[in-house]
Design an enzyme around this catalytic site. Sequence first.
Site, PDB file in Angstrom:
ATOM      1  N   ALA A   1      -2.162   0.550  10.138  1.00 41.08           N
ATOM      2  CA  ALA A   1      -1.424  -0.720  10.205  1.00 41.08           C
ATOM      3  C   ALA A   1      -1.410  -1.462   8.858  1.00 41.08           C
ATOM      4  O   ALA A   1      -2.402  -1.423   8.138  1.00 41.08           O
ATOM      5  CB  ALA A   1      -2.069  -1.601  11.268  1.00 41.08           C
ATOM      6  N   PRO A   2      -0.320  -2.127   8.510  1.00 33.89           N
ATOM      7  CA  PRO A   2       0.941  -2.250   9.271  1.00 33.89           C
ATOM      8  C   PRO A   2       1.915  -1.074   9.103  1.00 33.89           C
ATOM      9  O   PRO A   2       2.969  -1.073   9.694  1.00 33.89           O
ATOM     10  CB  PRO A   2       1.555  -3.535   8.695  1.00 33.89           C
ATOM     11  CG  PRO A   2       1.051  -3.565   7.276  1.00 33.89           C
ATOM     12  CD  PRO A   2      -0.328  -2.960   7.311  1.00 33.89           C
ATOM     13  N   GLY A   3       1.560  -0.077   8.262  1.00 30.63           N
ATOM     14  CA  GLY A   3       2.407   1.120   8.253  1.00 30.63           C
ATOM     15  C   GLY A   3       2.959   1.562   6.907  1.00 30.63           C
ATOM     16  O   GLY A   3       3.874   2.382   6.857  1.00 30.63           O
TER      17      GLY A   3
ATOM     18  N   ASP B   1     -10.290   4.296  17.603  1.00 31.24           N
ATOM     19  CA  ASP B   1     -11.183   4.275  16.439  1.00 31.24           C
ATOM     20  C   ASP B   1     -10.923   5.530  15.598  1.00 31.24           C
ATOM     21  O   ASP B   1     -11.044   6.655  16.102  1.00 31.24           O
ATOM     22  CB  ASP B   1     -12.637   4.243  16.940  1.00 31.24           C
ATOM     23  CG  ASP B   1     -13.644   4.172  15.788  1.00 31.24           C
ATOM     24  OD1 ASP B   1     -13.247   4.411  14.619  1.00 31.24           O
ATOM     25  OD2 ASP B   1     -14.815   3.883  16.059  1.00 31.24           O
TER      26      ASP B   1
ATOM     27  N   LYS C   1     -12.865   4.052  -1.005  1.00 37.27           N
ATOM     28  CA  LYS C   1     -12.988   2.675  -1.517  1.00 37.27           C
ATOM     29  C   LYS C   1     -14.303   2.556  -2.271  1.00 37.27           C
ATOM     30  O   LYS C   1     -15.357   2.936  -1.751  1.00 37.27           O
ATOM     31  CB  LYS C   1     -12.970   1.673  -0.352  1.00 37.27           C
ATOM     32  CG  LYS C   1     -11.847   1.898   0.655  1.00 37.27           C
ATOM     33  CD  LYS C   1     -10.510   1.386   0.153  1.00 37.27           C
ATOM     34  CE  LYS C   1      -9.404   1.719   1.146  1.00 37.27           C
ATOM     35  NZ  LYS C   1      -8.079   1.381   0.677  1.00 37.27           N
TER      36      LYS C   1
ATOM     37  N   ASP D   1      -6.519   5.566   5.069  1.00 37.03           N
ATOM     38  CA  ASP D   1      -6.671   4.429   4.152  1.00 37.03           C
ATOM     39  C   ASP D   1      -7.619   3.396   4.764  1.00 37.03           C
ATOM     40  O   ASP D   1      -7.479   2.204   4.537  1.00 37.03           O
ATOM     41  CB  ASP D   1      -5.260   3.830   3.914  1.00 37.03           C
ATOM     42  CG  ASP D   1      -5.230   2.768   2.815  1.00 37.03           C
ATOM     43  OD1 ASP D   1      -6.113   2.788   1.944  1.00 37.03           O
ATOM     44  OD2 ASP D   1      -4.316   1.927   2.837  1.00 37.03           O
TER      45      ASP D   1
ATOM     46  N   SER E   1       0.823  -1.227   0.000  1.00 36.45           N
ATOM     47  CA  SER E   1       0.000   0.000   0.000  1.00 36.45           C
ATOM     48  C   SER E   1       0.845   1.259   0.000  1.00 36.45           C
ATOM     49  O   SER E   1       0.387   2.325  -0.378  1.00 36.45           O
ATOM     50  CB  SER E   1      -0.853   0.061   1.262  1.00 36.45           C
ATOM     51  OG  SER E   1      -1.877  -0.829   1.189  1.00 36.45           O
TER      52      SER E   1
HETATM   53  C1  LIG Z   1      -6.003  -1.044   3.931  1.00 40.16           C
HETATM   54  S1  LIG Z   1      -5.492  -1.179   5.582  1.00 40.16           S
HETATM   55  C2  LIG Z   1      -4.332   0.120   5.748  1.00 40.16           C
HETATM   56  C3  LIG Z   1      -3.016  -0.153   5.147  1.00 40.16           C
HETATM   57  C4  LIG Z   1      -2.010   0.917   5.464  1.00 40.16           C
HETATM   58  N1  LIG Z   1      -2.374   2.196   4.864  1.00 40.16           N
HETATM   59  C5  LIG Z   1      -0.650   0.544   4.945  1.00 40.16           C
HETATM   60  O1  LIG Z   1      -0.160   1.175   4.041  1.00 40.16           O
HETATM   61  O2  LIG Z   1      -0.036  -0.393   5.496  1.00 40.16           O
HETATM   62  C6  LIG Z   1      -6.854  -0.574   6.468  1.00 40.16           C
HETATM   63  C7  LIG Z   1      -6.626  -0.465   7.954  1.00 40.16           C
HETATM   64  O3  LIG Z   1      -7.676   0.318   8.494  1.00 40.16           O
HETATM   65  C8  LIG Z   1      -7.926  -0.148   9.809  1.00 40.16           C
HETATM   66  N2  LIG Z   1      -9.255   0.335  10.219  1.00 40.16           N
HETATM   67  C9  LIG Z   1     -10.449   0.042   9.695  1.00 40.16           C
HETATM   68  N3  LIG Z   1     -11.424   0.692  10.362  1.00 40.16           N
HETATM   69  C10 LIG Z   1     -10.808   1.432  11.311  1.00 40.16           C
HETATM   70  C11 LIG Z   1     -11.258   2.330  12.299  1.00 40.16           C
HETATM   71  N4  LIG Z   1     -12.550   2.605  12.457  1.00 40.16           N
HETATM   72  N5  LIG Z   1     -10.343   2.909  13.109  1.00 40.16           N
HETATM   73  C12 LIG Z   1      -9.020   2.657  12.961  1.00 40.16           C
HETATM   74  N6  LIG Z   1      -8.542   1.815  12.030  1.00 40.16           N
HETATM   75  C13 LIG Z   1      -9.425   1.209  11.220  1.00 40.16           C
HETATM   76  C14 LIG Z   1      -7.764  -1.638   9.716  1.00 40.16           C
HETATM   77  O4  LIG Z   1      -7.450  -2.196  10.986  1.00 40.16           O
HETATM   78  C15 LIG Z   1      -6.636  -1.789   8.698  1.00 40.16           C
HETATM   79  O5  LIG Z   1      -5.395  -1.974   9.358  1.00 40.16           O
END
Ligand SMILES: C[S@@+](CC[C@H](N)C(=O)[O-])C[C@H]1O[C@@H](n2cnc3c(N)ncnc32)[C@H](O)[C@@H]1O
Length: 350
Positions: free
Chosen positions: A217-219, A256, A301, A272, A184
């Site tokens: 996550a994961p970053g 959250d 999305k 994201d 990502s």
């Molecule tokens: C597509 S992944 C992100 C990937 C990240 N941008 C990367 O480059 O590694 C989406 C993330 O959004 C988190 N997520 C979804 N809903 C969330 C919320 N309400 N609050 C915080 N994190 C959330 C998920 O746990 C997941 O890790």
Amino acid sequence: MKNILLYCRSGFETDCAAEITELAAMYGFYGYPEFKKKQGFVVFVMQEATAGEQLIQTLDWRELIFARQIIAVNELIRFESGGRVESLLEAAKKLPLAQDLWIETADTNEAKSLASLIKKLDKPLKGGWKKASLLRTKATGVRHHVFLLSGEAAYLGVSYHVCRSEFPLGIRRLKFPAKAPSRSTLKLEEAMHQFIPAKKWPLLLREGMTAVDLGAAPGGWTYQLVERGIQVIAIDNGPMQDNLMATGLVDHQKADGFKYQPQRQVDWLVCDMVEKPTMVAELMARWLAKGWTKRAIFNLKLPMKKRHEEVTNCLEIIRRSLKNAGREYEMQAKHLYHDREEITVCIICH
Ligand SMILES: C[S@@+](CC[C@H](N)C(=O)[O-])C[C@H]1O[C@@H](n2cnc3c(N)ncnc32)[C@H](O)[C@@H]1O
């Protein structure tokens, strides 16, 4: 040339077609889109002999979300094998002179099989163009494109510097950084290149700035910010990569993303999270309207069918909210190469 050809990601033809039909009408150009599903391009057909050139020179490249590239074209050229160079050269003599010539095809698995033919045609076509004096250094900003559909047919087109991508096939290829925690990461890197002009990087992406990454996550996105010396508050219940945490630039908070509020204004908000696009749009609008950040880059999305309609709706939510808050801003949105079922938006408040 009376038509235009737009390159797009395979599967997004309906959205690309809806977008160009709406934008063209806004500028007083009327026509209809022609495409087959998953072919990776759309042809917008108009009536007048020069409508194609006029339209692409009227459009602002930044307004197009789903198109990767845009060229003015005439009808499809069909050729017998063996007569390809001659047929294309004859047609090219009717085009304005150009600075260079690109030979391309659609970004689909089917079109990939044309790679060896493109290689084979490269030298004779460019040689033919030179011999016929179709290439001139003085023809600044004009490019000829041969868009090959098969061994028997191609579109021949022209692009103009004022409204086009400067990458072959409209694709900005990036190398995956070996230390990044997820693929990502390339989405945010491409977004930075796409939305922030290189000369503004020292001002807008500099060491000591602060950012919040929602759904971090994961970053992968945090990695891009940390690479530029930016301190990041990473919001996610999931784990962040250890190496990233070891930089000392990341504050990981298990919260959250829809409820988190920063203690003071940050320079950047990135997001994201996989959520309903209207919910993300409202969240981004809130951050910008309340002044919690001055700049945001985020994904919407789009798994649904009417993606163009959904994007229009989301961008309108943001515009309305920022207008009510009296914010001056610039907003750009693009379906990036590293995006899949999503688009990326960048908003910078003045
Ligand atoms: C597509 S992944 C992100 C990937 C990240 N941008 C990367 O480059 O590694 C989406 C993330 O959004 C988190 N997520 C979804 N809903 C969330 C919320 N309400 N609050 C915080 N994190 C959330 C998920 O746990 C997941 O890790």
